[in-house]
Write a protein that holds these residues in place. Structure first.
Motif, PDB file in Angstrom:
ATOM      1  N   LEU A  44       0.975  -1.342   0.504  1.00 47.69           N
ATOM      2  CA  LEU A  44       0.455  -0.022  -0.262  1.00 47.69           C
ATOM      3  C   LEU A  44       1.200   1.104  -0.157  1.00 47.69           C
ATOM      4  O   LEU A  44       0.294   2.432  -0.712  1.00 47.69           O
ATOM      5  N   ALA A  45       1.706   1.375   0.591  1.00 46.59           N
ATOM      6  CA  ALA A  45       3.123   2.869   1.184  1.00 46.59           C
ATOM      7  C   ALA A  45       3.612   2.431  -0.464  1.00 46.59           C
ATOM      8  O   ALA A  45       3.749   3.891  -1.493  1.00 46.59           O
ATOM      9  N   THR A  46       3.658   1.709  -1.185  1.00 48.20           N
ATOM     10  CA  THR A  46       4.353   1.782  -2.793  1.00 48.20           C
ATOM     11  C   THR A  46       3.378   2.146  -3.983  1.00 48.20           C
ATOM     12  O   THR A  46       3.736   3.312  -4.066  1.00 48.20           O
ATOM     13  N   GLY A  47       2.054   1.455  -3.091  1.00 48.77           N
ATOM     14  CA  GLY A  47       0.928   1.963  -4.243  1.00 48.77           C
ATOM     15  C   GLY A  47       1.079   3.894  -4.101  1.00 48.77           C
ATOM     16  O   GLY A  47       0.115   4.413  -5.070  1.00 48.77           O
ATOM     17  N   VAL A  48       1.026   3.976  -3.125  1.00 45.84           N
ATOM     18  CA  VAL A  48       0.498   5.463  -2.638  1.00 45.84           C
ATOM     19  C   VAL A  48       1.580   6.362  -3.501  1.00 45.84           C
ATOM     20  O   VAL A  48       1.649   7.425  -4.197  1.00 45.84           O
ATOM     21  N   ALA A  73       0.371   6.550   5.899  1.00 51.28           N
ATOM     22  CA  ALA A  73      -0.847   5.615   5.058  1.00 51.28           C
ATOM     23  C   ALA A  73      -0.833   4.101   4.818  1.00 51.28           C
ATOM     24  O   ALA A  73      -1.570   3.679   5.259  1.00 51.28           O
ATOM     25  N   GLY A  74      -0.087   3.452   3.938  1.00 54.54           N
ATOM     26  CA  GLY A  74       0.271   2.253   3.657  1.00 54.54           C
ATOM     27  C   GLY A  74       0.210   0.951   5.388  1.00 54.54           C
ATOM     28  O   GLY A  74      -0.394   0.575   5.525  1.00 54.54           O
ATOM     29  N   ALA A  75       0.497   1.850   6.533  1.00 56.45           N
ATOM     30  CA  ALA A  75       0.710   1.271   7.645  1.00 56.45           C
ATOM     31  C   ALA A  75      -0.391   0.867   8.532  1.00 56.45           C
ATOM     32  O   ALA A  75      -0.926   0.321   8.811  1.00 56.45           O
ATOM     33  N   ILE A  76      -1.297   2.244   8.351  1.00 58.59           N
ATOM     34  CA  ILE A  76      -1.869   2.242   9.478  1.00 58.59           C
ATOM     35  C   ILE A  76      -3.433   1.731   7.571  1.00 58.59           C
ATOM     36  O   ILE A  76      -4.067   0.901   9.007  1.00 58.59           O
ATOM     37  N   GLN A  77      -3.740   1.777   6.829  1.00 68.35           N
ATOM     38  CA  GLN A  77      -4.327   1.385   6.011  1.00 68.35           C
ATOM     39  C   GLN A  77      -3.755  -0.455   6.421  1.00 68.35           C
ATOM     40  O   GLN A  77      -5.500  -0.558   6.707  1.00 68.35           O
TER      41      GLN A  77
END
Length: 330
Positions: free
Chosen positions: A45-49, A224-228
Motif C-alpha cells: 500500500l505504501a508503494t502504491g501511494v 498511510a500504508g501502515a495505518i491502512q
C-alpha cells in the motif's frame, strides 16, 4: 546546458531512482520473504501511494518552476481582480485549468508564494484546485453522475471551505508566523538568483523543491500504508448507515488512504451501497483537501498551528456538509 542545469537533472534523477528503487525493493522483498500478511500489505500500500503521487508531485514542481521563472507578476496583476475576496475566488478556480491533484499543488502553491502571493491566496488555490480540476470533475461524474447531488456538493463544498480558510488567514497580521523558517529563508533567497539564466534558475528551483518534498512524500506514503494495513474494513462497514458516524468514518478513511483526487471517486464508489451519500461527499471533499500524505507535504511550508487550524476547520465543515446531506437524502 549549464553545469547547474546538468547537476540539477542528475540530482533529481538520482533522487527519484533511489526513492523508487527503495520502495520497489521493499515491495518485492515483502512478497518473496515470509513476512506477516499485514506487513506485506503495508509495504504494498505504501508503494502504491508513493508511485501514484510521484508523477503529480513532479508535475507540480515543473509548473511551480515555470510560474516563478517565466510568468511575470505583471501578468498576474492584469488577470486577477484587485479585491482580495474576488482574487482568492479566482485563484481557487484556476484548478479548472490545471489537471494536478492535491500533492502536485503543494509545490505549485509554494511557487506562487515565492512570487509574492499571500499565504491566504495560495491556500485558497491549494485547497480548492484539487477538486475543481477537470480530471477530478470528470471522474466524479463518471462514478456517480448526478446521484444524490454528490458531484455538486463536492465542487461547492470544496470551494466554500477554501474561501472560508482564506478569509481567516488573510486577517493574520504577520504571515511569517504561519510559515516554516526554512521556507521563509528560501523565499528570501530567490531574488539573489536573478543573475542566472532562466533555465538554470528553473532547474535550481526544481531541485530545491524535490529535495524538500520527496522525503515528506515518502514518509507520508509509509505512514498511510501502515495505518491502512492495520484498520480492518469491517470496522467501517458496521457504521455505514449512521447519519453522523458514517461521515466521521469515511473522513478518517480518506485521511488514511491518501488517494489522489483524480481517482478517489472510483475507490469510494465500492462503498456507496453501504454508506449514506453524506459520508461519500465528506470522503471526497476532506480527502482531496487534507490527507496524511498531504499533511506531510504541507509541513514543509506551514507551521503546525496553521496545519492544526486547517485540519479542524476542514474536518468540521466536511462533517457538517455530510450530516446535512444525510438529513436530506437519508
Amino acid at each position: 546546458m549549464t553545469a547547474t542545469a546538468a547537476l540539477g537533472r542528475r540530482t533529481i534523477g538520482i533522487s527519484v531512482l533511489g526513492l523508487g528503487a527503495a520502495l520497489g525493493a521493499a515491495a518485492l522483498l515483502s512478497q518473496s520473504l515470509s513476512l506477516p500478511t499485514r506487513l506485506q500489505d503495508a509495504v504494498t500500500l505504501a508503494t502504491g501511494v508513493f508511485l501514484e503521487s510521484l508523477a503529480f508531485v513532479f508535475l507540480g514542481i515543473l509548473l511551480g518552476a515555470i510560474v516563478q521563472v517565466w510568468v511575470p507578476m505583471s501578468l498576474w496583476h492584469r488577470v486577477l481582480p484587485r479585491r482580495p475576496v474576488l482574487r482568492r475566488a479566482v485563484l481557487s478556480l484556476l484548478g479548472v485549468l490545471m489537471p494536478v491533484c492535491e500533492c502536485g499543488n503543494v509545490p505549485l502553491a509554494r511557487g506562487l508564494m515565492q512570487r509574492g502571493f499571500t499565504t491566504a491566496e495560495s491556500l485558497t488555490f491549494l485547497l480548492a484546485a484539487p477538486v475543481l480540476n477537470p480530471v477530478t470533475i470528470v471522474t466524479t461524474y463518471q462514478a456517480f453522475g448526478w446521484q444524490d447531488g454528490i458531484l455538486l456538493a463536492r465542487l461547492g463544498g470544496a470551494f466554500v471551505i477554501a474561501q472560508c480558510i482564506g478569509w481567516v488567514v488573510a486577517h493574520v497580521r504577520d504571515e511569517r508566523d504561519l510559515l516554516t523558517p526554512s521556507f521563509q529563508a528560501q523565499c528570501e533567497h530567490q531574488p539573489h538568483e536573478a543573475q542566472q539564466s532562466s533555465v538554470a534558475r528553473a532547474v535550481g528551483i526544481a531541485v530545491t523543491e524535490a529535495r524538500v518534498l520527496l522525503p515528506a512524500l515518502v514518509i507520508g506514503s509509509v505512514l498511510a500504508g501502515a495505518i491502512q494495513a492495520g484498520v480492518p474494513r469491517t470496522v467501517l462497514l458496521g457504521i455505514g448507515s449512521h447519519p453522523v458516524l458514517s461521515v466521521v468514518a469515511l473522513m478518517l478513511l480518506a485521511f488514511i488512504v491518501s488517494l489522489c483526487s483524480s481517482i478517489d471517486a472510483f475507490f469510494i464508489l465500492t462503498f456507496s451501497s453501504t454508506f449514506l451519500p453524506g459520508g461519500i461527499v465528506a470522503f471526497l471533499v476532506f480527502g482531496a483537501m487534507l490527507d496524511l500524505k498531504m499533511l506531510m507535504l504541507l509541513s514543509t511550508t506551514f507551521r503546525p498551528r496553521l496545519l492544526a487550524f486547517m485540519v479542524l476547520t476542514v474536518g468540521l465543515a466536511c462533517l457538517s456538509l455530510g450530516w446535512g446531506i444525510n438529513s436530506v437524502f437519508a
